[in-house]
Design a protein around this motif. Sequence first.
Motif, short mmCIF file in Angstrom:
data_model
loop_
_atom_site.label_atom_id
_atom_site.label_comp_id
_atom_site.label_asym_id
_atom_site.label_seq_id
_atom_site.Cartn_x
_atom_site.Cartn_y
_atom_site.Cartn_z
N ILE A 192 67.57 14.38 6.31
CA ILE A 192 67.79 13.23 7.20
C ILE A 192 66.96 13.38 8.47
N THR A 193 66.89 14.59 9.01
CA THR A 193 66.18 14.83 10.27
C THR A 193 64.67 14.70 10.10
N THR A 194 64.14 15.27 9.02
CA THR A 194 62.69 15.31 8.84
C THR A 194 62.14 14.08 8.13
N GLY A 195 62.96 13.41 7.33
CA GLY A 195 62.46 12.32 6.50
C GLY A 195 61.73 12.81 5.27
N GLU A 196 61.75 14.13 5.05
CA GLU A 196 61.04 14.74 3.93
C GLU A 196 62.02 15.15 2.84
N LYS A 197 61.70 14.80 1.62
CA LYS A 197 62.58 15.09 0.48
C LYS A 197 62.41 16.52 0.00
N ASN A 198 63.53 17.12 -0.36
CA ASN A 198 63.52 18.47 -0.91
C ASN A 198 63.04 18.43 -2.35
N ILE A 199 61.75 18.67 -2.53
CA ILE A 199 61.17 18.72 -3.88
C ILE A 199 60.63 20.12 -4.08
N SER A 200 61.19 20.84 -5.05
CA SER A 200 60.78 22.23 -5.27
C SER A 200 60.46 22.44 -6.74
N ASN A 201 59.34 23.11 -7.00
CA ASN A 201 58.98 23.48 -8.37
C ASN A 201 59.40 24.90 -8.72
N ASP A 202 60.06 25.56 -7.76
CA ASP A 202 60.50 26.93 -7.97
C ASP A 202 61.86 26.91 -8.65
N LYS A 203 61.88 27.14 -9.95
CA LYS A 203 63.13 27.05 -10.70
C LYS A 203 64.05 28.23 -10.45
N TYR A 225 61.08 24.50 0.36
CA TYR A 225 61.37 23.40 1.29
C TYR A 225 61.96 23.94 2.59
N ILE A 226 62.94 24.82 2.45
CA ILE A 226 63.60 25.41 3.62
C ILE A 226 62.59 26.15 4.49
N GLU A 227 61.72 26.93 3.85
CA GLU A 227 60.73 27.70 4.59
C GLU A 227 59.74 26.79 5.31
N ASN A 228 59.37 25.69 4.65
CA ASN A 228 58.46 24.73 5.28
C ASN A 228 59.09 24.11 6.53
N VAL A 229 60.36 23.73 6.43
CA VAL A 229 61.05 23.16 7.60
C VAL A 229 61.12 24.19 8.71
N ARG A 230 61.47 25.42 8.35
CA ARG A 230 61.61 26.48 9.34
C ARG A 230 60.29 26.73 10.08
N GLN A 231 59.19 26.69 9.36
CA GLN A 231 57.90 27.02 9.97
C GLN A 231 57.22 25.83 10.64
N ILE A 232 57.33 24.65 10.01
CA ILE A 232 56.56 23.50 10.48
C ILE A 232 57.25 22.74 11.61
N TRP A 233 58.58 22.66 11.56
CA TRP A 233 59.28 21.80 12.51
C TRP A 233 59.50 22.50 13.86
N THR A 234 58.37 22.78 14.50
CA THR A 234 58.36 23.33 15.85
C THR A 234 58.52 22.19 16.86
N GLU A 235 58.59 22.54 18.14
CA GLU A 235 58.71 21.51 19.17
C GLU A 235 57.53 20.54 19.12
N GLU A 236 56.33 21.08 18.89
CA GLU A 236 55.14 20.23 18.82
C GLU A 236 55.22 19.24 17.66
N HIS A 237 55.73 19.71 16.54
CA HIS A 237 55.83 18.83 15.37
C HIS A 237 56.88 17.75 15.60
N ILE A 238 57.97 18.12 16.25
CA ILE A 238 59.01 17.13 16.55
C ILE A 238 58.44 16.02 17.42
N VAL A 239 57.64 16.40 18.41
CA VAL A 239 57.04 15.40 19.31
C VAL A 239 56.11 14.47 18.53
N SER A 240 55.35 15.03 17.58
CA SER A 240 54.43 14.19 16.80
C SER A 240 55.18 13.28 15.84
#
Length: 314
Positions: free
Chosen positions: A236-247, A254-269
């Motif tokens: 809901i916060t990111t607007g990005e769907k959890n799509i994972s090919n890791d069975k 997905y979790i790791e991407n959110v943790r790394q990418i959603w910094t303060e700078e990314h939130i502003v953008s």
Amino acid sequence: MATKESVLSKLPQELKLTYLKEITQDFSDEQKIGTGSFGTVYKGTLEDGDLIAVKKLQANSPLGRDKDFKTKVRDVMALKHENIVKMIGYCREEQTKSVERSGRYVHEETVETLLCYEYSPKGSLANYIYDGHDIIDWDIRFKIIKAICQGLLFLHTLSVPIIHMDLKPENLLMDERMVPKIADFGLARLFGEKATHIMTQNVMGSYGYIAPEYRYSGQVSLQADIYSLGILIMEITTGEKNISNDKDLPGMQYIENVRQIWTEEHIVSKYPKLDGTRFHEVKTCIKIGVECVKLQRKERPAINEIVEWLNGTR
């Protein structure tokens, strides 16, 4: 003409299959409004023109095969909360069908199981939160997150708590005011007061939202819902769907991407027009989401802590 309330109040809890066939045009494709866990949902039109949702469960539905079906359904029907979908009635009837076996027709007994809910005109949350869909602004997203958490708080703090076990956008229905309601209790479990978790060998749920301890060890606990809630809050916060090919570890990338990418700078953008208060809300939701999906279930926050966090009191 009768009002909606009077029509609904006259409906018995246990409804006849013939009646549900009549109001759904014999479960026609034209009346189909969606699919959920182990079933298809149809629009049912009452005598005054108002609508209800009728879910026709598949034969392999865990709830449909549950020996305590009526008790479990009535427990759900007793739930009254703004963020829990209102269940109106149910049907469970044995049917005799003629089936061809080795060139001969034989009579076979089947059980038809259906659940009836209040109709949600806006459909599921999945229609609104992802980039490329009908985009909703941050204020509405934050209200939706808080409302979902209030609904889960209600379920988890009942005298006999209910674990939903299938929280995902498709199981959150939106009313005309865009208020979310937790729906589809087909996998829900009643939880004993003194229990911390229970075990099952029958693991079911939605890929990408299942807590790892449930997926791999069959552990059912309140914290399993918290894990699913964490994924939901991140989506809901990111607007990005959890799509994972890791069975092996669904959702981990997905979790790791959110943790790394959603910094303060990314939130502003992503949300360039937010003021300081709303910027803090987004940061808080990302942090809550990450806390909720910790691999060790005992390290995840309880739902009352999450509500306090969202309300700024923690």
